[in-house]
Design a protein around this motif. Structure first.
Motif, mmCIF file in Angstrom:
data_model
loop_
_atom_site.group_PDB
_atom_site.id
_atom_site.type_symbol
_atom_site.label_atom_id
_atom_site.label_comp_id
_atom_site.label_asym_id
_atom_site.label_seq_id
_atom_site.Cartn_x
_atom_site.Cartn_y
_atom_site.Cartn_z
ATOM 1 N N SER A 1 0.722 -1.164 0.161
ATOM 2 C CA SER A 1 0.018 0.014 -0.199
ATOM 3 C C SER A 1 1.054 1.374 0.009
ATOM 4 O O SER A 1 2.215 1.160 0.227
ATOM 5 C CB SER A 1 -1.038 -0.087 1.167
ATOM 6 O OG SER A 1 -1.603 -1.216 1.245
ATOM 7 N N ALA A 2 0.174 2.394 -0.237
ATOM 8 C CA ALA A 2 0.871 3.590 -0.246
ATOM 9 C C ALA A 2 1.698 3.880 0.937
ATOM 10 O O ALA A 2 2.669 4.796 0.966
ATOM 11 C CB ALA A 2 -0.266 4.879 -0.520
ATOM 12 N N GLU A 3 1.466 3.394 2.078
ATOM 13 C CA GLU A 3 2.018 3.694 3.314
ATOM 14 C C GLU A 3 3.562 3.035 3.268
ATOM 15 O O GLU A 3 4.457 3.769 3.808
ATOM 16 C CB GLU A 3 1.597 2.996 4.767
ATOM 17 C CG GLU A 3 0.230 3.434 5.011
ATOM 18 C CD GLU A 3 -1.010 3.097 4.174
ATOM 19 O OE1 GLU A 3 -2.107 2.953 4.928
ATOM 20 O OE2 GLU A 3 -1.003 2.247 3.151
ATOM 21 N N HIS A 4 3.796 2.446 2.307
ATOM 22 C CA HIS A 4 5.246 1.682 2.413
ATOM 23 C C HIS A 4 6.028 2.122 0.939
ATOM 24 O O HIS A 4 7.185 1.675 0.616
ATOM 25 C CB HIS A 4 5.116 0.077 2.209
ATOM 26 C CG HIS A 4 4.836 -0.440 3.662
ATOM 27 N ND1 HIS A 4 3.537 -0.974 3.920
ATOM 28 C CD2 HIS A 4 5.419 -0.404 4.812
ATOM 29 C CE1 HIS A 4 3.614 -1.298 5.233
ATOM 30 N NE2 HIS A 4 4.662 -0.816 5.728
ATOM 31 N N GLN A 5 5.446 2.937 0.142
ATOM 32 C CA GLN A 5 6.095 3.461 -1.062
ATOM 33 C C GLN A 5 7.433 4.026 -0.601
ATOM 34 O O GLN A 5 7.614 4.713 0.178
ATOM 35 C CB GLN A 5 5.169 4.414 -1.902
ATOM 36 C CG GLN A 5 4.244 3.796 -2.828
ATOM 37 C CD GLN A 5 3.389 4.741 -3.487
ATOM 38 O OE1 GLN A 5 2.722 5.553 -2.851
ATOM 39 N NE2 GLN A 5 3.238 4.466 -4.813
#
Length: 300
Positions: free
Chosen positions: A176-180
């Protein structure tokens, strides 16, 4: 825990983005942007891959499909806002159009015992079908991409959360975007899944990815954890590893499935983790998580 259905099930997926690349330079352009060997794919072929920044950190892990005159990338919709502009950044210099085509495609999961037999009877030779494509992702598991006007298979409908759990059991990464911008592709096991080509030439972040392989620079991998948790699990929750009577931060939740207290999740952890390691969710001290076997070998 979670088990595969005894016959094929169709899982409508609402959280997938679909990117489309068209134009004469679509293959050449994408080849210079992502980790997998785009040029090796014929029409009807598909593979996993990753799109990285210049430092080799992932913008998005994805499934890539070749539909002949079009390439499609399928991945977590939350990644789109930051990833798409990066993929389009150099497209102005090539004969390629890169666009978000999510509103023109339906994305489904297919899973269940006998799925390969069902596909042989309904799809036939190759994976192109009804203007779309079947993407095999694991044994008796596949993604199905169809245009909006295509006729849907007459199969029982499944729950999206259950599909996510099946993907976790198969050891397939979802981010998810949290880990980009946090992980290099090997930390999500893309090399073990055939999602990295080490001999295709340069692409964005290639130097870092190659260094991790040839110099042993990567000390982390994605693991599957299973166990019990009474509270709700969220992406990016902190995980702790038990060390005697103490607990030490070990990583964060990458993706998760939960039914009652039973749960499965993926997390990027140190590769030297002991097989009998015990972990927990930091804000759920009573939770207990244990390593589950991966259905593939972790290779460098």
């Amino acid at each position: 825990m979670l088990t595969i259905a005894t016959s094929p099930v169709l899982y409508p997926l609402s959280d997938r983005a679909v990117l489309s690349l068209t134009g004469d330079d679509r293959t050449k352009y994408l080849q210079g942007q992502v980790t997998c060997d785009v040029a090796a794919l014929e029409a009807g072929d598909a593979c996993p891959g990753g799109h990285c920044d210049s430092k080799g950190k992932l913008w998005a892990p994805f499934w890539l499909a070749n539909l002949g005159e079009r390439l499609l990338l399928v991945y977590n919709r939350s990644l789109l806002e930051r990833q798409l502009p990066e993929l389009k950044k150099f497209a102005v210099f090539s004969r390629v159009e890169v666009e978000d085509a999510s509103d023109r495609w339906q994305v489904f999961g297919l899973a269940g015992e006998g799925l390969s037999h069902w596909l042989n009877n309904h799809v036939g030779d190759g994976n192109l079908w009804q203007g779309g494509i079947v993407i095999p992702v694991a044994a008796e598991h596949a993604l199905l991409l169809l245009p909006l006007d295509a006729e849907l298979p007459e199969l029982p409908r499944g729950d999206e959360q259950e599909w996510l759990g099946l993907m976790i059991q198969a050891g397939l990464p979802d981010m998810s975007a949290e880990h980009q911008g946090e992980y290099i592709p090997q930390m999500l096991n893309l090399q073990a899944l055939g999602g990295i080509s080490f001999n295709k030439g340069c692409y964005m972040g290639q130097e870092t990815v190659a260094r991790a392989k040839y110099r042993g620079a990567n000390k982390k991998a994605m693991f599957v954890l299973g166990g019990k948790a009474s509270g709700k699990i969220e992406v990016n929750q902190d995980l702790e590893l038990q060390l005697g009577d103490n607990w030490r931060r070990a990583g964060t939740v990458l993706s998760h499935w939960q039914r009652g207290e039973d749960c499965l999740l993926t997390a990027v952890l140190n590769k030297d983790l002991e097989a009998d390691a015990v972990l927990r969710l930091k804000d759920q001290p009573d939770s207990r998580l244990h390593l589950q076997p991966l259905p593939y070998d972790l290779v460098d």
